[in-house]
Design a protein around this motif. Sequence first.
Motif, PDB file in Angstrom:
ATOM      1  N   SER A   8       7.728   3.642  -4.662  1.00  0.00           N
ATOM      2  CA  SER A   8       6.269   3.539  -4.579  1.00  0.00           C
ATOM      3  C   SER A   8       5.651   4.883  -4.925  1.00  0.00           C
ATOM      4  O   SER A   8       6.269   5.942  -4.777  1.00  0.00           O
ATOM      5  CB  SER A   8       5.839   3.105  -3.169  1.00  0.00           C
ATOM      6  OG  SER A   8       6.287   4.030  -2.204  1.00  0.00           O
ATOM      7  N   LYS A  10       3.690   8.133  -4.544  1.00  0.00           N
ATOM      8  CA  LYS A  10       3.469   9.042  -3.429  1.00  0.00           C
ATOM      9  C   LYS A  10       2.422  10.082  -3.812  1.00  0.00           C
ATOM     10  O   LYS A  10       2.614  10.857  -4.745  1.00  0.00           O
ATOM     11  CB  LYS A  10       4.775   9.737  -3.038  1.00  0.00           C
ATOM     12  CG  LYS A  10       5.844   8.782  -2.512  1.00  0.00           C
ATOM     13  CD  LYS A  10       7.113   9.527  -2.130  1.00  0.00           C
ATOM     14  CE  LYS A  10       8.179   8.562  -1.613  1.00  0.00           C
ATOM     15  NZ  LYS A  10       9.430   9.272  -1.253  1.00  0.00           N
ATOM     16  N   SER A  12      -1.164  12.137  -1.691  1.00  0.00           N
ATOM     17  CA  SER A  12      -2.104  12.225  -0.573  1.00  0.00           C
ATOM     18  C   SER A  12      -2.956  13.477  -0.759  1.00  0.00           C
ATOM     19  O   SER A  12      -2.528  14.452  -1.396  1.00  0.00           O
ATOM     20  CB  SER A  12      -1.372  12.269   0.774  1.00  0.00           C
ATOM     21  OG  SER A  12      -0.558  13.428   0.857  1.00  0.00           O
ATOM     22  N   ARG A  91      -4.817   4.307   1.512  1.00  0.00           N
ATOM     23  CA  ARG A  91      -4.893   4.268   2.985  1.00  0.00           C
ATOM     24  C   ARG A  91      -5.760   5.440   3.427  1.00  0.00           C
ATOM     25  O   ARG A  91      -5.437   6.598   3.174  1.00  0.00           O
ATOM     26  CB  ARG A  91      -3.495   4.364   3.598  1.00  0.00           C
ATOM     27  CG  ARG A  91      -3.452   4.264   5.119  1.00  0.00           C
ATOM     28  CD  ARG A  91      -2.003   4.202   5.586  1.00  0.00           C
ATOM     29  NE  ARG A  91      -1.903   4.069   7.022  1.00  0.00           N
ATOM     30  CZ  ARG A  91      -1.729   5.065   7.865  1.00  0.00           C
ATOM     31  NH1 ARG A  91      -1.619   6.314   7.383  1.00  0.00           N
ATOM     32  NH2 ARG A  91      -1.648   4.848   9.163  1.00  0.00           N
ATOM     33  N   TYR A 102      -7.870   0.423   4.738  1.00  0.00           N
ATOM     34  CA  TYR A 102      -7.399   0.418   3.355  1.00  0.00           C
ATOM     35  C   TYR A 102      -8.584   0.192   2.420  1.00  0.00           C
ATOM     36  O   TYR A 102      -9.574  -0.469   2.786  1.00  0.00           O
ATOM     37  CB  TYR A 102      -6.346  -0.668   3.146  1.00  0.00           C
ATOM     38  CG  TYR A 102      -5.055  -0.379   3.895  1.00  0.00           C
ATOM     39  CD1 TYR A 102      -4.094   0.458   3.343  1.00  0.00           C
ATOM     40  CD2 TYR A 102      -4.820  -0.925   5.156  1.00  0.00           C
ATOM     41  CE1 TYR A 102      -2.923   0.747   4.030  1.00  0.00           C
ATOM     42  CE2 TYR A 102      -3.656  -0.649   5.854  1.00  0.00           C
ATOM     43  CZ  TYR A 102      -2.710   0.186   5.281  1.00  0.00           C
ATOM     44  OH  TYR A 102      -1.556   0.477   5.964  1.00  0.00           O
ATOM     45  N   HIS A 159      -4.240   8.527   1.319  1.00  0.00           N
ATOM     46  CA  HIS A 159      -2.869   8.358   0.854  1.00  0.00           C
ATOM     47  C   HIS A 159      -2.829   7.209  -0.148  1.00  0.00           C
ATOM     48  O   HIS A 159      -3.480   6.176   0.081  1.00  0.00           O
ATOM     49  CB  HIS A 159      -1.912   8.032   2.011  1.00  0.00           C
ATOM     50  CG  HIS A 159      -1.979   8.998   3.151  1.00  0.00           C
ATOM     51  ND1 HIS A 159      -1.225  10.149   3.203  1.00  0.00           N
ATOM     52  CD2 HIS A 159      -2.733   8.996   4.286  1.00  0.00           C
ATOM     53  CE1 HIS A 159      -1.486  10.799   4.314  1.00  0.00           C
ATOM     54  NE2 HIS A 159      -2.409  10.118   5.003  1.00  0.00           N
ATOM     55  N   LYS A 161      -1.265   4.046  -1.403  1.00  0.00           N
ATOM     56  CA  LYS A 161      -0.475   3.057  -0.685  1.00  0.00           C
ATOM     57  C   LYS A 161      -0.566   1.719  -1.402  1.00  0.00           C
ATOM     58  O   LYS A 161      -1.652   1.149  -1.519  1.00  0.00           O
ATOM     59  CB  LYS A 161      -1.000   2.915   0.745  1.00  0.00           C
ATOM     60  CG  LYS A 161      -0.321   1.851   1.575  1.00  0.00           C
ATOM     61  CD  LYS A 161       1.106   2.229   1.953  1.00  0.00           C
ATOM     62  CE  LYS A 161       1.715   1.219   2.914  1.00  0.00           C
ATOM     63  NZ  LYS A 161       3.115   1.545   3.250  1.00  0.00           N
TER      64      LYS A 161
END
Length: 784
Positions: A8, A10, A12, A91, A102, A159, A161
């Motif tokens: 996934s 990544k 943030s 997120r 979300y 983040h 997500k």
Amino acid sequence: MAEPPQLSLKWSAQYTLSHSDHALLSGDKILLPPSALEALLSASSNLAAESARSTLPTFDPYNSATFSAYRQAESQYQDQRQQLPYPLTFRLVNPENGKVVYAGIREFSAEEGEVALSPFLRETLGLKQDEGMKEDAMAVDREETVTGNGVHGQTVTIHAKQLPKGTYVKLRPLEAGYNPEDWKALLEQYLRQNYTTLTNSEVLIVPGGRGIGGKKEEFRFLVDGFKPDTDGICVVDTDLEVDIEALNEEQARETLKRIVARSTKAPGTDQGSSQGGELDIHRAQKGQVLPGEYVDFQLSSWSRTQPLELELEAADEDDVDLLVNPLSATQRSKPRMDEHVFADFDSRPRKRIRLEPSNVEVERAEALYVTVHAFAAPQEQTNGHPSAGGDEARPRRFTLRARHPNVTDDSVDDSAPHSEGDVRCKNCHQWIPGRTLMLHENFCLRNNILCPKGCDLVFQKRSPAFEQHWHCPHDAAYGNTPLSHQKHTTLFHPPSILHCPDCATLETFSSTPSLAQHRTTTCPAKPILCRFCHLEVPQEGDPNTPNAEALLSGLTPHELADGARTTECHLCAKIVRLRDMEIHLRNHDLDRLARLPPQPCRNVNCGRTVDGCSKTGDTRAGARMGQGSGNDVGLCSVCFGPLYVSMLDVEGKALRRRIERRYLQQLVTGCGRKWCGNEFCKTGRGNAGVQGSVGTKEAVGMVRPWLEGLAKGSLVSPLHFCTDERSQRLRGLAGMLAAEDGGPAGKGGYALEWCVGAVEAEGGDVDGARLWLKNWAPTRAESR
């Protein structure tokens, strides 16, 4: 062999809450700065490289299979390195209180270091945007980064997500009385247009219809469970099953009770409002309306040359109002309290709206929407619906009329005495016989009182009507009941300023009528019927800075953008913008009226013109191409061909002799063609059923008038030569088209010369000739 785990994205970051007004953000949408897009693309590139390496075997330079696998992985990496997941979800975490939600991305256009959140997300995370804007206005001499209680310290951690596709969601209404017929379609449309994700335990707010003053009702639902069982799901490109359950049994019973009570007052029932329908100019409509509801009528036919008067009569009811909207390309909505063009909110039991033929609002109206509305006090409404119970919930009966007033319908002048000897009472302003004036004044001054505020109403002293009589301190309005006073205050002097619920205009409105004017004029959300795409769409635009080009052209901003598309002109085949096509066709129309008429062949049996006509409307096409007739007699090149000789004939005597010989040959011996219809031909006369032959002596007498016309040089006198079958048929078609009446009393249609040119240009196609005449020829009336 087990599949490798799915990797996934990544990423943030932490951003400060933006202080700009992003009222256009709806649902769960956010705005991120451009640098966030660059960081996400970099993270996506790393993810693609990691994904490509995870499936590679150990490299063996002597094995062609591993070399092929590495080439395939490189190709996969190049394809995925600049791709972001769809839909891109995030997120969001408020570090101060730990709340999580979300969200989906709208665009990457926020200021650097800031994030813009929709009102729904700010409320869910517990962020105070309004206070932030106030603090920002006060922080003039401070530094930009403020900590502690300052709003510049409000930060949001974001983040990347990726959420699973949802297949099931359970919603619980937070209030009783929600009817599935009210919100089911609204919920589906609102989720599809405004939401990318749903978060468990969040409160979903779905806007409903509009109430008084532009206030919208809202349906609130608690999100209470998903499938798959996670704390958030994606609702894009998935078949989502929505289940609605009550919070508890008590709410379910109350909801069922309200639905049953509302069904007894449904439109068309004895206790509900009337259903409305068509309004007839010759027949009054009687009906009833509940407080807070609307009854819509449509007037489709009336005389556009006479004034139109719409009258609403509601006996002993001063809370029933009359609203009117024209149905046209620029006005599509039915009238409502905060969206109308014409209205009468007076406290009189009889309301009137008079529309003159010169009124610009009804010039191009297809019909008129006429609506009857009963005012409901704001405290009488529950969840956007009038509360039941009490006398205020009873239906208001009314009579609606549409008529053309006569000139004699004007009110009688009350300033003149009704009969000789009458005197006007100074107190009640009534005309009284002079002999009884003293008795009347004694009684009137003792029992009646004239309103001291200047409205000229007379009341009985100490009566309830006089005690309830009111005058507005802000304007000239007045009334006789507390309800009318409350209605006037609510509509014209609301306790708070009004904002347009459909657009982000900075303009505020002090009254409901001013809001209604905005929503029917400059509001970008006003529905129109686009003249180019022929769809009902919002007119768009910026309400704060109007588009000058749109104002000058008479187009809406949507039409201005949609009209930039190009198309081919059906007349000249040029590429023209849609919004310029009307002016382009006007130029064609001016050319049509100024175009030189065709010159038909002087031979009455010929269907050609002297100079030739083209399909593009050129009546001198042959002459321009060097294919003219080559003679000054008025004959086409085909008819003049048998008469041509290569000798000098200045005075035209030889030409007249050749014409005379041809006439005599036709009359004495004929042409022998079975289709001939020439009346100066023996064969043609026989085909027409004319008995008897023509001798040379009679033939000379018949020909002499035409020869004399030639000798004088006149081009008016016709010639009669036999011609080919096609040309003769074209001449007949031209005569048929010229005989067609295009208007009343024979004033329409087209002249014969234009009809001859049309059938020649279209090669005998009658429908094509009619279209040619419509595009290129002036009518008889226009020629005059």
